[in-house]
Design a protein around this motif. Structure first.
Motif, mmCIF file in Angstrom:
data_model
loop_
_atom_site.group_PDB
_atom_site.id
_atom_site.type_symbol
_atom_site.label_atom_id
_atom_site.label_comp_id
_atom_site.label_asym_id
_atom_site.label_seq_id
_atom_site.Cartn_x
_atom_site.Cartn_y
_atom_site.Cartn_z
ATOM 1 N N ALA A 179 4.258 6.101 -5.098
ATOM 2 C CA ALA A 179 4.372 6.276 -6.546
ATOM 3 C C ALA A 179 3.333 7.271 -7.050
ATOM 4 O O ALA A 179 3.629 8.131 -7.892
ATOM 5 C CB ALA A 179 4.217 4.929 -7.244
ATOM 6 N N ALA A 180 2.120 7.178 -6.533
ATOM 7 C CA ALA A 180 1.053 8.091 -6.954
ATOM 8 C C ALA A 180 1.370 9.534 -6.573
ATOM 9 O O ALA A 180 0.945 10.473 -7.264
ATOM 10 C CB ALA A 180 -0.276 7.665 -6.328
ATOM 11 N N GLU A 188 0.834 -1.203 0.000
ATOM 12 C CA GLU A 188 0.000 0.000 0.000
ATOM 13 C C GLU A 188 0.869 1.253 0.000
ATOM 14 O O GLU A 188 0.572 2.229 -0.697
ATOM 15 C CB GLU A 188 -0.922 -0.008 1.217
ATOM 16 C CG GLU A 188 -2.019 -1.065 1.155
ATOM 17 C CD GLU A 188 -2.762 -1.217 2.472
ATOM 18 O OE1 GLU A 188 -3.877 -1.765 2.460
ATOM 19 O OE2 GLU A 188 -2.211 -0.813 3.533
ATOM 20 N N LEU A 189 1.927 1.227 0.779
ATOM 21 C CA LEU A 189 2.822 2.374 0.850
ATOM 22 C C LEU A 189 3.486 2.626 -0.503
ATOM 23 O O LEU A 189 3.576 3.775 -0.960
ATOM 24 C CB LEU A 189 3.874 2.130 1.932
ATOM 25 C CG LEU A 189 4.985 3.165 2.182
ATOM 26 C CD1 LEU A 189 6.169 2.996 1.246
ATOM 27 C CD2 LEU A 189 4.457 4.587 2.110
ATOM 28 N N GLN A 191 10.406 -6.287 -3.396
ATOM 29 C CA GLN A 191 9.530 -6.324 -4.559
ATOM 30 C C GLN A 191 8.388 -5.320 -4.467
ATOM 31 O O GLN A 191 7.908 -4.826 -5.486
ATOM 32 C CB GLN A 191 8.967 -7.733 -4.755
ATOM 33 C CG GLN A 191 9.998 -8.745 -5.217
ATOM 34 C CD GLN A 191 10.663 -8.348 -6.533
ATOM 35 O OE1 GLN A 191 10.013 -7.839 -7.449
ATOM 36 N NE2 GLN A 191 11.970 -8.560 -6.609
ATOM 37 N N ALA A 192 7.958 -4.990 -3.241
ATOM 38 C CA ALA A 192 6.891 -3.988 -3.092
ATOM 39 C C ALA A 192 7.315 -2.678 -3.745
ATOM 40 O O ALA A 192 6.511 -2.010 -4.411
ATOM 41 C CB ALA A 192 6.587 -3.760 -1.615
ATOM 42 N N ALA A 193 8.584 -2.302 -3.569
ATOM 43 C CA ALA A 193 9.089 -1.085 -4.204
ATOM 44 C C ALA A 193 9.300 -1.281 -5.696
ATOM 45 O O ALA A 193 8.856 -0.458 -6.514
ATOM 46 C CB ALA A 193 10.403 -0.665 -3.545
ATOM 47 N N LEU A 194 9.952 -2.366 -6.070
ATOM 48 C CA LEU A 194 10.283 -2.578 -7.478
ATOM 49 C C LEU A 194 9.039 -2.713 -8.348
ATOM 50 O O LEU A 194 9.039 -2.286 -9.516
ATOM 51 C CB LEU A 194 11.165 -3.819 -7.623
ATOM 52 C CG LEU A 194 12.550 -3.743 -6.952
ATOM 53 C CD1 LEU A 194 13.324 -5.031 -7.190
ATOM 54 C CD2 LEU A 194 13.327 -2.536 -7.460
ATOM 55 N N ASN A 195 7.979 -3.283 -7.784
ATOM 56 C CA ASN A 195 6.739 -3.444 -8.555
ATOM 57 C C ASN A 195 6.121 -2.103 -8.936
ATOM 58 O O ASN A 195 5.314 -2.031 -9.875
ATOM 59 C CB ASN A 195 5.727 -4.275 -7.766
ATOM 60 C CG ASN A 195 6.117 -5.735 -7.688
ATOM 61 O OD1 ASN A 195 6.954 -6.215 -8.449
ATOM 62 N ND2 ASN A 195 5.508 -6.466 -6.756
#
Length: 283
Positions: A23-24, A17-18, A70-74
């Protein structure tokens, strides 16, 4: 300069979620909080230093570390830092952080400095910190991750000048400074431009938050007492437009990491406000 977020300030969001919210908001880097959740905080309402849903447990498995990575890389974000609380300057504990940092693929971690509460002499604490940083420098070379000392109240590096005194005997490619003007409202204020000029190649990262002083309404021996507390980034002692100008003047082109504890907004709104404000101040 680019924008990042330190997840101590986003306790109610999961890593996924973060990353989406960051990114948004136009934020491109994530500094992952590296701290276990206290047993008595599990299941409680999310909080900065309690049940923080966006923290990496120091005992995390490789699979758990991969989840954060992966949360960041995605979301096409940079895994910027793993940020622990190494206040005891324990070398084995620090190496555990370096190992995790290498697996997540971050360029730096925050390392420890002794606290200062008048119970021990500064010079003894300084000697302890220098010895510790010699080990940190070796670990940095071994794992390919830089160690950063933060300007932080109630420690022996409350100001940029004190931080520079500590790190100046080390190589800036391995040991650097995380400059936090918000912390320096509580203790350690000096002219920010001068401090940034002094840090030179040791200036590696910047945290963005703010704080202010108010009268408590109490007196001690006829002296009115003041207290400092967190404030919104545009309503505290730090003139962030000026500090950003100072950063430009010294050639800083790294990340500006939000660490807002003011609770003025909800988490997602806080990220958007930070991004909007900083971009305005940089224009």
């Amino acid at each position: 300069m680019k924008l990042s977020v330190f997840t101590v300030a986003t306790p109610d969001l999961t890593p996924e979620e973060l990353a989406k919210a960051a990114a948004a908001a136009g934020i491109t880097g994530i500094e992952w909080r590296f701290k276990d959740i206290p047993a008595d905080a599990i299941g409680q309402k999310p909080s900065f230093w309690g049940n923080n849903l966006c923290s990496i447990d120091p005992a995390a498995s490789d699979a758990e570390l991969e989840r954060f990575k992966q949360a960041a890389l995605n979301e096409n974000l940079v895994n910027l830092s793993i940020t622990p609380y190494l206040n005891n300057c324990d070398v084995a504990e620090t190496e555990n952080v370096f190992k995790a940092a290498q697996k997540v693929g971050v360029p730096f971690i925050r390392v420890g400095v002794p606290g200062y509460d008048k119970s021990k002499n500064y010079n003894d604490l300084f000697a302890k910190a220098v010895d510790y940083l010699h080990h940190v420098q070796e670990l940095s070379q071994q794992y390919g991750v830089k160690g950063l000392v933060e300007t932080h109240h109630n420690t022996i590096t409350a100001s940029a000048g004190l931080a520079h005194r500590l790190v100046s005997g080390f190589k800036p490619e391995h040991i650097g400074v995380l400059h936090d003007a918000g912390n320096m409202v509580h203790e350690g204020f000096e002219n920010h431009r001068m401090g940034l000029e002094l840090l030179g190649p040791y200036l590696a990262h910047v945290h963005v938050k703010n704080a202010a002083w108010t009268l408590t309404g109490e007196e001690q021996d006829g002296i009115k007492l003041w207290k400092s507390d967190w404030s919104p980034i545009d309503a505290g002692i730090v003139n962030w437009k000026q500090v950003l100008g100072d950063l430009k003047a010294v050639g800083y082109d790294g990340y500006l990491g939000i660490e807002d504890f003011s609770c003025q907004f909800g988490t997602v709104e806080m990220l958007n406000n930070f991004s909007t404000k900083v971009k305005q101040w940089l224009a």
